[in-house]
Design a protein around this motif. Structure first.
Motif, PDB file in Angstrom:
ATOM      1  N   GLU A 183       0.823  -1.201   0.000  1.00 31.01           N
ATOM      2  CA  GLU A 183       0.000   0.000   0.000  1.00 31.01           C
ATOM      3  C   GLU A 183       0.861   1.257   0.000  1.00 31.01           C
ATOM      4  OE1 GLU A 183      -3.100   0.586   3.055  1.00 31.01           O
ATOM      5  OE2 GLU A 183      -3.746  -1.419   2.423  1.00 31.01           O
ATOM      6  N   ARG A 184       1.873   1.239   0.890  1.00 28.50           N
ATOM      7  CA  ARG A 184       2.773   2.388   1.000  1.00 28.50           C
ATOM      8  C   ARG A 184       3.430   2.672  -0.348  1.00 28.50           C
ATOM      9  NH1 ARG A 184       8.162   2.215   0.884  1.00 28.50           N
ATOM     10  NH2 ARG A 184       8.375   0.576   2.437  1.00 28.50           N
ATOM     11  N   LYS A 205       0.838   3.996  -2.812  1.00 30.27           N
ATOM     12  CA  LYS A 205       0.544   5.387  -2.458  1.00 30.27           C
ATOM     13  C   LYS A 205       1.692   6.307  -2.906  1.00 30.27           C
ATOM     14  CE  LYS A 205      -3.128   6.926  -0.228  1.00 30.27           C
ATOM     15  NZ  LYS A 205      -4.191   6.206  -0.893  1.00 30.27           N
ATOM     16  N   LEU A 262       1.292   9.214  -5.551  1.00 32.82           N
ATOM     17  CA  LEU A 262       1.538  10.598  -5.159  1.00 32.82           C
ATOM     18  C   LEU A 262       2.689  11.189  -5.951  1.00 32.82           C
ATOM     19  CD1 LEU A 262       0.950  10.237  -1.351  1.00 32.82           C
ATOM     20  CD2 LEU A 262      -0.215  11.863  -2.813  1.00 32.82           C
ATOM     21  N   LYS A 263       3.729  10.366  -6.161  1.00 34.38           N
ATOM     22  CA  LYS A 263       4.885  10.863  -6.924  1.00 34.38           C
ATOM     23  C   LYS A 263       4.492  11.177  -8.358  1.00 34.38           C
ATOM     24  CE  LYS A 263       8.889   9.253  -4.467  1.00 34.38           C
ATOM     25  NZ  LYS A 263       9.583   8.014  -4.100  1.00 34.38           N
TER      26      LYS A 263
END
Lengths: 303, 303
Positions: free
Chosen positions: B71-72, B75, B79-80
Protein backbone atom coordinates in the motif's frame (compact mmCIF):
# COMPACT_ATOMS: atom_id res chain seq x y z
CA UNK A 1 -1.82 -44.82 51.01
CA UNK A 2 -1.22 -42.89 47.82
CA UNK A 3 -0.01 -45.90 45.86
CA UNK A 4 -3.10 -48.09 46.84
CA UNK A 5 -5.37 -45.85 44.91
CA UNK A 6 -6.29 -46.47 41.32
CA UNK A 7 -4.19 -44.64 38.79
CA UNK A 8 -4.81 -44.34 35.14
CA UNK A 9 -2.24 -44.63 32.38
CA UNK A 10 1.12 -46.26 32.22
CA UNK A 11 1.25 -47.73 35.79
CA UNK A 12 -2.17 -49.49 35.98
CA UNK A 13 -0.56 -52.96 35.56
CA UNK A 14 1.03 -52.79 39.07
CA UNK A 15 -1.45 -55.21 40.74
CA UNK A 16 -1.07 -58.14 38.34
CA UNK A 17 2.57 -59.24 38.36
CA UNK A 18 5.23 -60.21 40.94
CA UNK A 19 7.08 -57.57 42.91
CA UNK A 20 10.36 -58.44 41.22
CA UNK A 21 8.79 -58.39 37.81
CA UNK A 22 6.91 -55.27 38.76
CA UNK A 23 10.13 -53.67 39.91
CA UNK A 24 11.82 -54.65 36.66
CA UNK A 25 8.85 -53.36 34.66
CA UNK A 26 8.70 -50.21 36.66
CA UNK A 27 12.40 -49.72 36.29
CA UNK A 28 12.29 -50.35 32.54
CA UNK A 29 9.28 -48.12 32.35
CA UNK A 30 11.09 -45.42 34.31
CA UNK A 31 14.13 -45.75 32.06
CA UNK A 32 12.03 -45.58 28.92
CA UNK A 33 10.14 -42.70 30.38
CA UNK A 34 13.39 -41.03 31.34
CA UNK A 35 14.59 -41.33 27.82
CA UNK A 36 11.31 -40.10 26.57
CA UNK A 37 11.44 -37.46 29.33
CA UNK A 38 14.80 -36.41 27.97
CA UNK A 39 13.25 -36.15 24.57
CA UNK A 40 10.25 -34.43 26.00
CA UNK A 41 12.59 -32.13 27.90
CA UNK A 42 14.47 -31.40 24.74
CA UNK A 43 11.18 -30.94 22.94
CA UNK A 44 9.93 -28.68 25.72
CA UNK A 45 13.14 -26.68 25.72
CA UNK A 46 12.87 -26.54 21.96
CA UNK A 47 9.30 -25.34 22.32
CA UNK A 48 10.35 -22.77 24.89
CA UNK A 49 13.10 -21.55 22.59
CA UNK A 50 10.63 -21.44 19.71
CA UNK A 51 8.12 -19.48 21.76
CA UNK A 52 10.88 -17.07 22.75
CA UNK A 53 12.08 -16.79 19.18
CA UNK A 54 8.59 -16.37 17.79
CA UNK A 55 7.87 -13.78 20.47
CA UNK A 56 11.05 -11.91 19.59
CA UNK A 57 10.26 -12.25 15.89
CA UNK A 58 6.81 -10.92 16.62
CA UNK A 59 8.25 -8.00 18.55
CA UNK A 60 10.75 -7.24 15.81
CA UNK A 61 8.22 -7.52 13.02
CA UNK A 62 5.73 -5.50 15.03
CA UNK A 63 8.34 -2.79 15.49
CA UNK A 64 9.08 -2.96 11.79
CA UNK A 65 5.39 -2.71 11.02
CA UNK A 66 5.08 0.32 13.30
CA UNK A 67 8.13 1.92 11.67
CA UNK A 68 6.73 1.05 8.27
CA UNK A 69 3.35 2.57 9.14
CA UNK A 70 5.06 5.64 10.56
CA UNK A 71 7.23 6.00 7.48
CA UNK A 72 4.28 5.49 5.18
CA UNK A 73 2.27 8.08 7.04
CA UNK A 74 5.19 10.52 7.04
CA UNK A 75 5.79 9.97 3.36
CA UNK A 76 2.10 10.40 2.64
CA UNK A 77 1.96 13.62 4.64
CA UNK A 78 5.09 14.95 2.99
CA UNK A 79 3.95 14.08 -0.50
CA UNK A 80 0.47 15.43 0.14
CA UNK A 81 1.88 18.67 1.47
CA UNK A 82 4.17 19.03 -1.53
CA UNK A 83 1.24 18.17 -3.77
CA UNK A 84 -0.96 20.75 -2.10
CA UNK A 85 1.75 23.36 -2.44
CA UNK A 86 2.25 22.49 -6.08
CA UNK A 87 -1.48 22.61 -6.66
CA UNK A 88 -1.54 26.00 -5.01
CA UNK A 89 1.41 27.04 -7.16
CA UNK A 90 -0.37 25.92 -10.33
CA UNK A 91 -3.54 27.73 -9.31
CA UNK A 92 -1.47 30.75 -8.31
CA UNK A 93 0.29 30.76 -11.66
CA UNK A 94 -3.07 30.57 -13.46
CA UNK A 95 -4.37 33.47 -11.40
CA UNK A 96 -1.21 35.52 -11.86
CA UNK A 97 -1.38 34.93 -15.59
CA UNK A 98 -5.04 35.87 -15.66
CA UNK A 99 -4.27 38.99 -13.65
CA UNK A 100 -1.39 39.87 -15.97
CA UNK A 101 -3.58 39.35 -19.02
CA UNK A 102 -6.25 41.60 -17.59
CA UNK A 103 -3.67 44.26 -16.69
CA UNK A 104 -1.95 44.20 -20.08
CA UNK A 105 -5.28 44.13 -21.91
CA UNK A 106 -6.35 47.24 -20.01
CA UNK A 107 -2.94 48.84 -20.48
CA UNK A 108 -2.94 48.24 -24.21
CA UNK A 109 -6.57 49.26 -24.54
CA UNK A 110 -6.43 52.36 -22.36
CA UNK A 111 -3.00 53.80 -23.04
CA UNK A 112 -2.80 52.99 -26.72
CA UNK A 113 -6.48 53.12 -27.55
CA UNK A 114 -6.91 56.58 -26.08
CA UNK A 115 -3.82 57.93 -27.81
CA UNK A 116 -5.02 56.56 -31.14
CA UNK A 117 -8.45 58.06 -30.65
CA UNK A 118 -6.74 61.38 -29.87
CA UNK A 119 -4.73 61.10 -33.07
CA UNK A 120 -7.85 60.36 -35.06
CA UNK A 121 -9.63 63.47 -33.75
CA UNK A 122 -6.59 65.64 -34.48
CA UNK A 123 -6.43 64.15 -37.95
CA UNK A 124 -10.02 65.06 -38.80
CA UNK A 125 -9.48 68.61 -37.48
CA UNK A 126 -6.39 68.85 -39.67
CA UNK A 127 -8.45 67.58 -42.60
CA UNK A 128 -10.44 70.83 -42.67
CA UNK A 129 -7.24 72.87 -43.02
CA UNK A 130 -5.82 70.93 -45.96
CA UNK A 131 -9.14 70.37 -47.77
CA UNK A 132 -7.84 72.16 -50.89
CA UNK A 133 -4.69 70.08 -51.31
CA UNK A 134 -5.39 66.69 -52.93
CA UNK A 135 -2.04 65.18 -51.92
CA UNK A 136 -2.50 66.17 -48.27
CA UNK A 137 -6.09 64.90 -48.27
CA UNK A 138 -4.86 61.59 -49.61
CA UNK A 139 -2.07 61.43 -47.01
CA UNK A 140 -4.54 62.21 -44.24
CA UNK A 141 -6.81 59.45 -45.54
CA UNK A 142 -4.00 56.91 -45.51
CA UNK A 143 -3.05 58.06 -42.00
CA UNK A 144 -6.64 57.68 -40.92
CA UNK A 145 -6.72 54.17 -42.39
CA UNK A 146 -3.49 53.33 -40.59
CA UNK A 147 -4.94 54.59 -37.31
CA UNK A 148 -8.14 52.56 -37.82
CA UNK A 149 -6.06 49.50 -38.52
CA UNK A 150 -4.00 50.13 -35.40
CA UNK A 151 -7.12 50.58 -33.30
CA UNK A 152 -8.31 47.20 -34.60
CA UNK A 153 -4.93 45.69 -33.71
CA UNK A 154 -5.18 47.14 -30.21
CA UNK A 155 -8.67 45.69 -29.84
CA UNK A 156 -7.53 42.32 -31.10
CA UNK A 157 -4.50 42.19 -28.86
CA UNK A 158 -6.49 43.12 -25.77
CA UNK A 159 -9.40 40.84 -26.65
CA UNK A 160 -7.04 37.93 -27.22
CA UNK A 161 -5.64 38.55 -23.80
CA UNK A 162 -8.90 39.01 -21.99
CA UNK A 163 -12.21 39.46 -23.79
CA UNK A 164 -13.80 42.52 -22.21
CA UNK A 165 -17.16 40.98 -23.01
CA UNK A 166 -16.43 38.28 -20.38
CA UNK A 167 -16.32 40.90 -17.63
CA UNK A 168 -18.98 43.15 -19.14
CA UNK A 169 -21.58 40.76 -20.53
CA UNK A 170 -20.75 37.43 -18.93
CA UNK A 171 -19.79 33.90 -19.92
CA UNK A 172 -22.48 33.19 -22.53
CA UNK A 173 -21.70 36.37 -24.47
CA UNK A 174 -17.96 35.71 -24.23
CA UNK A 175 -18.38 32.13 -25.49
CA UNK A 176 -20.53 33.42 -28.33
CA UNK A 177 -17.79 35.90 -29.29
CA UNK A 178 -15.08 33.25 -28.93
CA UNK A 179 -16.96 30.73 -31.09
CA UNK A 180 -17.41 33.30 -33.87
CA UNK A 181 -13.70 34.13 -33.75
CA UNK A 182 -12.84 30.42 -33.70
CA UNK A 183 -15.13 29.67 -36.64
CA UNK A 184 -13.44 32.40 -38.71
CA UNK A 185 -9.94 31.37 -37.72
CA UNK A 186 -10.12 27.57 -37.70
CA UNK A 187 -12.79 27.19 -40.38
CA UNK A 188 -14.74 24.82 -38.12
CA UNK A 189 -18.49 25.27 -37.92
CA UNK A 190 -19.57 26.27 -34.40
CA UNK A 191 -22.79 26.35 -32.43
CA UNK A 192 -23.61 27.44 -28.91
CA UNK A 193 -26.50 26.16 -26.80
CA UNK A 194 -26.76 28.02 -23.55
CA UNK A 195 -29.58 27.44 -21.10
CA UNK A 196 -28.16 29.40 -18.22
CA UNK A 197 -28.47 32.72 -16.53
CA UNK A 198 -24.87 33.42 -15.55
CA UNK A 199 -25.44 36.77 -13.86
CA UNK A 200 -24.75 35.43 -10.41
CA UNK A 201 -21.75 33.35 -11.42
CA UNK A 202 -18.52 33.88 -9.51
CA UNK A 203 -16.05 35.89 -11.62
CA UNK A 204 -13.27 33.33 -11.05
CA UNK A 205 -15.49 30.44 -12.13
CA UNK A 206 -16.61 32.40 -15.20
CA UNK A 207 -12.97 32.93 -16.17
CA UNK A 208 -12.08 29.28 -15.48
CA UNK A 209 -14.92 27.95 -17.64
CA UNK A 210 -14.09 30.39 -20.43
CA UNK A 211 -10.42 29.35 -20.40
CA UNK A 212 -11.39 25.66 -20.33
CA UNK A 213 -13.61 26.22 -23.36
CA UNK A 214 -10.80 28.08 -25.15
CA UNK A 215 -8.34 25.27 -24.42
CA UNK A 216 -10.88 22.68 -25.56
CA UNK A 217 -11.40 24.59 -28.82
CA UNK A 218 -7.63 24.77 -29.35
CA UNK A 219 -7.48 20.97 -28.92
CA UNK A 220 -10.36 20.52 -31.39
CA UNK A 221 -8.52 22.62 -33.97
CA UNK A 222 -5.20 20.87 -33.37
CA UNK A 223 -6.11 17.23 -33.04
CA UNK A 224 -9.71 16.36 -33.90
CA UNK A 225 -10.07 16.89 -37.64
CA UNK A 226 -13.66 17.90 -36.79
CA UNK A 227 -15.89 19.94 -39.12
CA UNK A 228 -18.34 20.92 -36.41
CA UNK A 229 -18.10 21.80 -32.76
CA UNK A 230 -20.93 22.39 -30.36
CA UNK A 231 -20.65 24.11 -27.00
CA UNK A 232 -23.37 23.53 -24.43
CA UNK A 233 -23.80 25.41 -21.20
CA UNK A 234 -26.51 24.36 -18.78
CA UNK A 235 -27.17 24.52 -15.08
CA UNK A 236 -29.68 24.16 -12.30
CA UNK A 237 -29.44 25.31 -8.70
CA UNK A 238 -26.98 22.48 -7.93
CA UNK A 239 -24.71 21.99 -10.87
CA UNK A 240 -23.29 23.77 -13.82
CA UNK A 241 -22.38 21.82 -16.92
CA UNK A 242 -20.13 22.94 -19.76
CA UNK A 243 -19.70 20.59 -22.70
CA UNK A 244 -17.58 20.92 -25.81
CA UNK A 245 -18.49 18.28 -28.40
CA UNK A 246 -16.93 17.76 -31.79
CA UNK A 247 -17.53 15.34 -34.67
CA UNK A 248 -13.84 14.53 -35.18
CA UNK A 249 -11.80 11.36 -34.99
CA UNK A 250 -12.19 10.98 -31.21
CA UNK A 251 -9.53 10.94 -28.52
CA UNK A 252 -7.77 7.74 -27.43
CA UNK A 253 -7.50 6.64 -23.78
CA UNK A 254 -3.70 6.82 -24.01
CA UNK A 255 -3.91 10.41 -25.19
CA UNK A 256 -6.07 11.33 -22.21
CA UNK A 257 -3.81 9.50 -19.77
CA UNK A 258 -0.51 10.51 -21.30
CA UNK A 259 1.83 12.57 -19.19
CA UNK A 260 2.21 15.07 -21.95
CA UNK A 261 -1.42 16.15 -21.76
CA UNK A 262 -0.61 19.22 -19.73
CA UNK A 263 -3.48 21.03 -21.40
CA UNK A 264 -5.92 18.46 -20.04
CA UNK A 265 -4.26 18.49 -16.61
CA UNK A 266 -4.47 22.29 -16.60
CA UNK A 267 -8.18 22.17 -17.42
CA UNK A 268 -8.73 19.56 -14.70
CA UNK A 269 -6.93 21.70 -12.14
CA UNK A 270 -9.01 24.71 -13.15
CA UNK A 271 -12.21 22.70 -12.66
CA UNK A 272 -10.89 21.20 -9.42
CA UNK A 273 -10.34 24.63 -7.97
CA UNK A 274 -14.10 25.14 -7.96
CA UNK A 275 -14.81 21.64 -6.67
CA UNK A 276 -15.62 20.52 -10.19
CA UNK A 277 -14.82 17.52 -12.34
CA UNK A 278 -13.66 17.31 -15.91
CA UNK A 279 -14.28 14.29 -18.07
CA UNK A 280 -13.21 13.53 -21.59
CA UNK A 281 -14.91 10.84 -23.63
CA UNK A 282 -14.19 10.00 -27.21
CA UNK A 283 -14.79 6.82 -29.16
CA UNK A 284 -12.84 6.04 -32.30
CA UNK A 285 -14.33 8.15 -35.07
CA UNK A 286 -17.22 9.21 -32.86
CA UNK A 287 -15.89 12.60 -31.93
CA UNK A 288 -14.84 13.88 -28.53
CA UNK A 289 -16.90 15.23 -25.65
CA UNK A 290 -15.28 17.30 -22.97
CA UNK A 291 -17.59 17.81 -20.00
CA UNK A 292 -17.05 19.98 -16.94
CA UNK A 293 -19.43 19.65 -14.02
CA UNK A 294 -19.11 22.19 -11.24
CA UNK A 295 -21.23 22.37 -8.09
CA UNK A 296 -23.02 25.66 -8.40
CA UNK A 297 -23.63 27.32 -5.09
CA UNK A 298 -25.72 30.31 -6.04
CA UNK A 299 -25.59 31.71 -2.54
CA UNK A 300 -21.80 31.42 -2.50
CA UNK A 301 -21.56 32.74 -6.03
CA UNK A 302 -23.41 35.91 -5.09
CA UNK A 303 -21.11 36.73 -2.21
CA UNK B 1 20.06 -56.28 31.24
CA UNK B 2 18.91 -52.74 30.71
CA UNK B 3 18.08 -52.13 34.37
CA UNK B 4 21.54 -53.41 35.66
CA UNK B 5 23.29 -50.56 34.04
CA UNK B 6 24.09 -47.33 35.78
CA UNK B 7 21.58 -44.58 35.23
CA UNK B 8 21.90 -40.99 36.15
CA UNK B 9 19.20 -38.84 37.66
CA UNK B 10 16.09 -39.63 39.58
CA UNK B 11 16.42 -43.51 39.63
CA UNK B 12 20.02 -43.92 40.86
CA UNK B 13 18.89 -44.91 44.39
CA UNK B 14 17.56 -48.31 43.15
CA UNK B 15 20.46 -50.42 44.52
CA UNK B 16 20.32 -49.22 48.16
CA UNK B 17 16.89 -50.06 49.58
CA UNK B 18 14.59 -53.14 49.86
CA UNK B 19 12.56 -54.28 46.85
CA UNK B 20 9.32 -53.44 48.62
CA UNK B 21 10.54 -50.03 49.69
CA UNK B 22 12.03 -49.57 46.26
CA UNK B 23 8.77 -50.49 44.68
CA UNK B 24 6.92 -48.07 46.92
CA UNK B 25 9.45 -45.35 46.20
CA UNK B 26 9.39 -46.03 42.53
CA UNK B 27 5.61 -46.04 42.57
CA UNK B 28 5.46 -42.81 44.55
CA UNK B 29 8.10 -41.39 42.28
CA UNK B 30 6.11 -42.50 39.24
CA UNK B 31 2.93 -40.94 40.63
CA UNK B 32 4.69 -37.69 41.47
CA UNK B 33 6.30 -37.75 38.12
CA UNK B 34 2.96 -38.49 36.49
CA UNK B 35 1.45 -35.52 38.19
CA UNK B 36 4.40 -33.46 37.18
CA UNK B 37 4.15 -35.11 33.76
CA UNK B 38 0.55 -33.95 33.62
CA UNK B 39 1.69 -30.47 34.40
CA UNK B 40 4.56 -30.82 32.01
CA UNK B 41 2.13 -32.16 29.43
CA UNK B 42 -0.12 -29.21 30.03
CA UNK B 43 2.84 -26.92 29.89
CA UNK B 44 4.04 -28.61 26.70
CA UNK B 45 0.60 -28.41 25.16
CA UNK B 46 0.45 -24.82 26.26
CA UNK B 47 3.85 -24.24 24.64
CA UNK B 48 2.70 -25.99 21.49
CA UNK B 49 -0.41 -23.85 21.40
CA UNK B 50 1.70 -20.78 22.02
CA UNK B 51 4.11 -21.70 19.24
CA UNK B 52 1.16 -22.25 16.94
CA UNK B 53 -0.44 -19.00 17.99
CA UNK B 54 2.80 -17.08 17.69
CA UNK B 55 3.41 -18.64 14.30
CA UNK B 56 -0.08 -17.67 13.14
CA UNK B 57 0.37 -14.20 14.62
CA UNK B 58 3.66 -13.97 12.78
CA UNK B 59 2.02 -15.05 9.54
CA UNK B 60 -0.83 -12.61 9.99
CA UNK B 61 1.41 -9.72 10.94
CA UNK B 62 3.77 -10.59 8.12
CA UNK B 63 0.89 -10.53 5.68
CA UNK B 64 -0.21 -7.21 7.14
CA UNK B 65 3.34 -5.91 6.81
CA UNK B 66 3.44 -7.01 3.18
CA UNK B 67 0.08 -5.39 2.50
CA UNK B 68 1.22 -2.28 4.33
CA UNK B 69 4.43 -2.15 2.29
CA UNK B 70 2.46 -2.71 -0.90
CA UNK B 71 0.00 0.00 0.00
CA UNK B 72 2.77 2.39 1.00
CA UNK B 73 4.58 1.76 -2.26
CA UNK B 74 1.39 2.18 -4.27
CA UNK B 75 0.54 5.39 -2.46
CA UNK B 76 4.09 6.65 -2.95
CA UNK B 77 4.01 5.87 -6.64
CA UNK B 78 0.61 7.47 -7.07
CA UNK B 79 1.54 10.60 -5.16
CA UNK B 80 4.88 10.86 -6.92
CA UNK B 81 3.20 10.53 -10.29
CA UNK B 82 0.66 13.19 -9.41
CA UNK B 83 3.48 15.35 -8.06
CA UNK B 84 5.49 14.90 -11.24
CA UNK B 85 2.46 15.79 -13.34
CA UNK B 86 1.76 18.85 -11.21
CA UNK B 87 5.42 19.87 -11.43
CA UNK B 88 5.19 19.46 -15.18
CA UNK B 89 1.98 21.48 -15.17
CA UNK B 90 3.61 24.28 -13.16
CA UNK B 91 6.62 24.30 -15.45
CA UNK B 92 4.29 24.15 -18.45
CA UNK B 93 2.29 27.09 -17.15
CA UNK B 94 5.48 29.09 -16.62
CA UNK B 95 6.60 28.29 -20.16
CA UNK B 96 3.19 29.04 -21.65
CA UNK B 97 3.12 32.36 -19.81
CA UNK B 98 6.64 33.16 -20.99
CA UNK B 99 5.66 32.22 -24.52
CA UNK B 100 2.54 34.34 -24.31
CA UNK B 101 4.51 37.28 -22.97
CA UNK B 102 7.01 36.98 -25.79
CA UNK B 103 4.24 36.72 -28.36
CA UNK B 104 2.27 39.68 -27.01
CA UNK B 105 5.43 41.74 -26.60
CA UNK B 106 6.30 41.10 -30.23
CA UNK B 107 2.71 41.68 -31.33
CA UNK B 108 2.49 44.98 -29.49
CA UNK B 109 5.94 46.02 -30.61
CA UNK B 110 5.64 44.98 -34.24
CA UNK B 111 2.01 45.68 -35.11
CA UNK B 112 1.61 48.86 -33.07
CA UNK B 113 5.20 50.10 -33.20
CA UNK B 114 5.37 49.86 -36.98
CA UNK B 115 2.01 51.58 -37.45
CA UNK B 116 3.09 54.39 -35.14
CA UNK B 117 6.38 54.82 -36.98
CA UNK B 118 4.39 54.94 -40.23
CA UNK B 119 2.18 57.64 -38.76
CA UNK B 120 5.21 59.64 -37.65
CA UNK B 121 6.74 59.58 -41.14
CA UNK B 122 3.42 60.63 -42.71
CA UNK B 123 3.17 63.39 -40.15
CA UNK B 124 6.58 64.87 -41.00
CA UNK B 125 5.76 64.72 -44.73
CA UNK B 126 2.49 66.49 -43.99
CA UNK B 127 4.44 69.07 -42.01
CA UNK B 128 6.06 70.39 -45.18
CA UNK B 129 2.65 71.02 -46.72
CA UNK B 130 1.23 73.00 -43.85
CA UNK B 131 4.45 74.88 -43.00
CA UNK B 132 2.69 78.22 -43.55
CA UNK B 133 -0.24 77.61 -41.22
CA UNK B 134 0.72 78.16 -37.56
CA UNK B 135 -2.37 76.35 -36.21
CA UNK B 136 -1.73 73.28 -38.36
CA UNK B 137 1.96 73.27 -37.45
CA UNK B 138 1.02 73.34 -33.81
CA UNK B 139 -1.52 70.56 -34.28
CA UNK B 140 1.05 68.45 -36.11
CA UNK B 141 3.49 69.04 -33.29
CA UNK B 142 0.99 67.89 -30.67
CA UNK B 143 0.18 64.84 -32.82
CA UNK B 144 3.87 64.11 -33.12
CA UNK B 145 4.22 64.37 -29.32
CA UNK B 146 1.25 62.04 -28.86
CA UNK B 147 2.78 59.53 -31.25
CA UNK B 148 6.12 59.70 -29.42
CA UNK B 149 4.35 59.17 -26.15
CA UNK B 150 2.47 56.21 -27.60
CA UNK B 151 5.68 54.72 -28.98
CA UNK B 152 7.12 54.98 -25.47
CA UNK B 153 4.00 53.29 -24.07
CA UNK B 154 4.36 50.50 -26.63
CA UNK B 155 8.00 50.05 -25.65
CA UNK B 156 7.15 50.02 -21.97
CA UNK B 157 4.34 47.53 -22.36
CA UNK B 158 6.45 45.16 -24.43
CA UNK B 159 9.52 45.58 -22.22
CA UNK B 160 7.47 44.89 -19.11
CA UNK B 161 6.27 41.72 -20.74
CA UNK B 162 9.58 40.57 -22.05
CA UNK B 163 12.65 42.78 -22.12
CA UNK B 164 14.00 42.54 -25.67
CA UNK B 165 17.43 43.17 -24.22
CA UNK B 166 17.25 39.72 -22.55
CA UNK B 167 17.07 38.03 -25.93
CA UNK B 168 19.30 40.51 -27.74
CA UNK B 169 22.04 41.31 -25.23
CA UNK B 170 21.74 38.60 -22.61
CA UNK B 171 21.12 38.22 -18.89
CA UNK B 172 23.65 40.73 -17.53
CA UNK B 173 22.34 43.53 -19.76
CA UNK B 174 18.73 42.63 -18.91
CA UNK B 175 19.48 42.64 -15.17
CA UNK B 176 21.21 46.00 -15.57
CA UNK B 177 18.13 47.40 -17.33
CA UNK B 178 15.79 45.86 -14.75
CA UNK B 179 17.77 47.24 -11.80
CA UNK B 180 17.68 50.75 -13.25
CA UNK B 181 13.92 50.48 -13.77
CA UNK B 182 13.51 49.08 -10.27
CA UNK B 183 15.62 51.84 -8.73
CA UNK B 184 13.47 54.49 -10.41
CA UNK B 185 10.22 52.80 -9.52
CA UNK B 186 10.84 51.51 -5.98
CA UNK B 187 13.31 54.19 -4.90
CA UNK B 188 15.70 51.52 -3.65
CA UNK B 189 19.37 51.93 -4.44
CA UNK B 190 20.62 49.11 -6.69
CA UNK B 191 23.96 47.70 -7.73
CA UNK B 192 24.92 44.86 -10.02
CA UNK B 193 28.11 42.82 -9.82
CA UNK B 194 28.41 40.43 -12.70
CA UNK B 195 31.45 38.30 -13.26
CA UNK B 196 30.07 36.11 -15.98
CA UNK B 197 30.13 35.70 -19.70
CA UNK B 198 26.57 34.58 -20.41
CA UNK B 199 26.87 34.22 -24.17
CA UNK B 200 26.62 30.47 -24.06
CA UNK B 201 23.81 30.35 -21.51
CA UNK B 202 20.70 28.37 -22.41
CA UNK B 203 17.85 30.72 -23.33
CA UNK B 204 15.45 28.99 -20.92
CA UNK B 205 17.91 29.28 -18.03
CA UNK B 206 18.53 32.93 -18.87
CA UNK B 207 14.79 33.60 -18.72
CA UNK B 208 14.39 31.60 -15.49
CA UNK B 209 17.19 33.51 -13.73
CA UNK B 210 15.85 36.84 -14.96
CA UNK B 211 12.33 36.01 -13.70
CA UNK B 212 13.74 34.82 -10.36
CA UNK B 213 15.62 38.10 -9.99
CA UNK B 214 12.47 40.07 -10.89
CA UNK B 215 10.43 38.14 -8.31
CA UNK B 216 13.16 38.63 -5.70
CA UNK B 217 13.17 42.38 -6.39
CA UNK B 218 9.39 42.49 -6.06
CA UNK B 219 9.73 40.79 -2.66
CA UNK B 220 12.42 43.26 -1.62
CA UNK B 221 10.14 46.17 -2.52
CA UNK B 222 7.11 44.63 -0.82
CA UNK B 223 8.49 43.19 2.39
CA UNK B 224 12.06 44.11 3.21
CA UNK B 225 12.05 47.82 3.98
CA UNK B 226 15.55 47.82 2.45
CA UNK B 227 17.33 50.94 1.17
CA UNK B 228 19.85 49.03 -0.89
CA UNK B 229 19.82 45.89 -2.97
CA UNK B 230 22.75 44.20 -4.59
CA UNK B 231 22.55 41.61 -7.34
CA UNK B 232 25.51 39.34 -7.94
CA UNK B 233 25.99 37.01 -10.84
CA UNK B 234 29.00 34.72 -10.95
CA UNK B 235 29.92 31.41 -12.45
CA UNK B 236 32.68 28.99 -13.32
CA UNK B 237 32.61 26.01 -15.64
CA UNK B 238 30.59 24.02 -13.05
CA UNK B 239 28.15 26.34 -11.37
CA UNK B 240 26.29 29.51 -11.88
CA UNK B 241 25.36 31.64 -8.88
CA UNK B 242 22.78 34.39 -8.75
CA UNK B 243 22.39 36.29 -5.49
CA UNK B 244 19.99 39.05 -4.53
CA UNK B 245 21.00 40.67 -1.24
CA UNK B 246 19.23 43.48 0.57
CA UNK B 247 19.88 45.43 3.78
CA UNK B 248 16.28 45.19 5.01
CA UNK B 249 14.65 43.68 8.07
CA UNK B 250 15.38 40.08 7.07
CA UNK B 251 12.99 37.24 6.40
CA UNK B 252 11.72 34.92 9.15
CA UNK B 253 11.89 31.12 8.93
CA UNK B 254 8.09 30.95 9.15
CA UNK B 255 7.77 33.27 6.20
CA UNK B 256 10.04 31.07 4.12
CA UNK B 257 8.23 27.90 5.17
CA UNK B 258 4.71 29.28 5.03
CA UNK B 259 2.31 27.72 2.58
CA UNK B 260 1.43 31.11 1.22
CA UNK B 261 4.91 31.73 -0.15
CA UNK B 262 3.90 30.79 -3.65
CA UNK B 263 6.40 33.30 -5.00
CA UNK B 264 9.23 31.44 -3.28
CA UNK B 265 7.86 28.07 -4.37
CA UNK B 266 7.60 29.36 -7.94
CA UNK B 267 11.22 30.53 -7.85
CA UNK B 268 12.30 27.17 -6.42
CA UNK B 269 10.48 25.30 -9.15
CA UNK B 270 12.10 27.51 -11.78
CA UNK B 271 15.55 26.74 -10.33
CA UNK B 272 14.69 23.06 -9.95
CA UNK B 273 13.86 22.80 -13.64
CA UNK B 274 17.53 23.42 -14.43
CA UNK B 275 18.74 21.11 -11.67
CA UNK B 276 19.39 24.12 -9.47
CA UNK B 277 18.78 25.01 -5.83
CA UNK B 278 17.36 28.12 -4.31
CA UNK B 279 18.17 29.18 -0.77
CA UNK B 280 16.90 32.10 1.26
CA UNK B 281 18.74 33.29 4.34
CA UNK B 282 17.82 36.27 6.43
CA UNK B 283 18.66 37.08 10.02
CA UNK B 284 16.56 39.50 12.01
CA UNK B 285 17.54 42.99 10.88
CA UNK B 286 20.46 41.62 8.89
CA UNK B 287 18.81 41.74 5.51
CA UNK B 288 17.89 38.87 3.22
CA UNK B 289 20.02 36.89 0.79
CA UNK B 290 18.38 34.90 -1.96
CA UNK B 291 20.86 32.58 -3.66
CA UNK B 292 20.31 30.39 -6.71
CA UNK B 293 22.95 27.85 -7.63
CA UNK B 294 22.55 26.08 -10.94
CA UNK B 295 24.89 23.47 -12.41
CA UNK B 296 26.25 25.09 -15.52
CA UNK B 297 26.97 22.65 -18.28
CA UNK B 298 28.61 24.81 -20.87
CA UNK B 299 28.63 22.00 -23.40
CA UNK B 300 24.92 21.40 -22.86
CA UNK B 301 24.20 25.10 -22.85
CA UNK B 302 25.72 25.54 -26.28
CA UNK B 303 23.58 22.88 -27.88
Amino acid sequence: SAWTEEFPGRVHFLGHISDRARLADLYANAVLRMWSDDELDRYRRHLEVMVKERTLDLQRINERLQREIGEREGKERELKETMERLRALSAGLQHAREEERRRIAMDVHDRLGQALTGLKINLSLLGRKVAGDAESVERLQSMSDLIDETIRAVREISSDLRPGVLDDLGLVAALDWQLKEFQDMAGINCSLHARLDDDSMDAGLRTALFRIAQEALTNVARHSGATHVEVRLAGDENYLLLEVMDNGRGIREEEIASRGSLGILGMKERAREFGGELEIRGGDGEGTVLAVKVPFNRAGARE
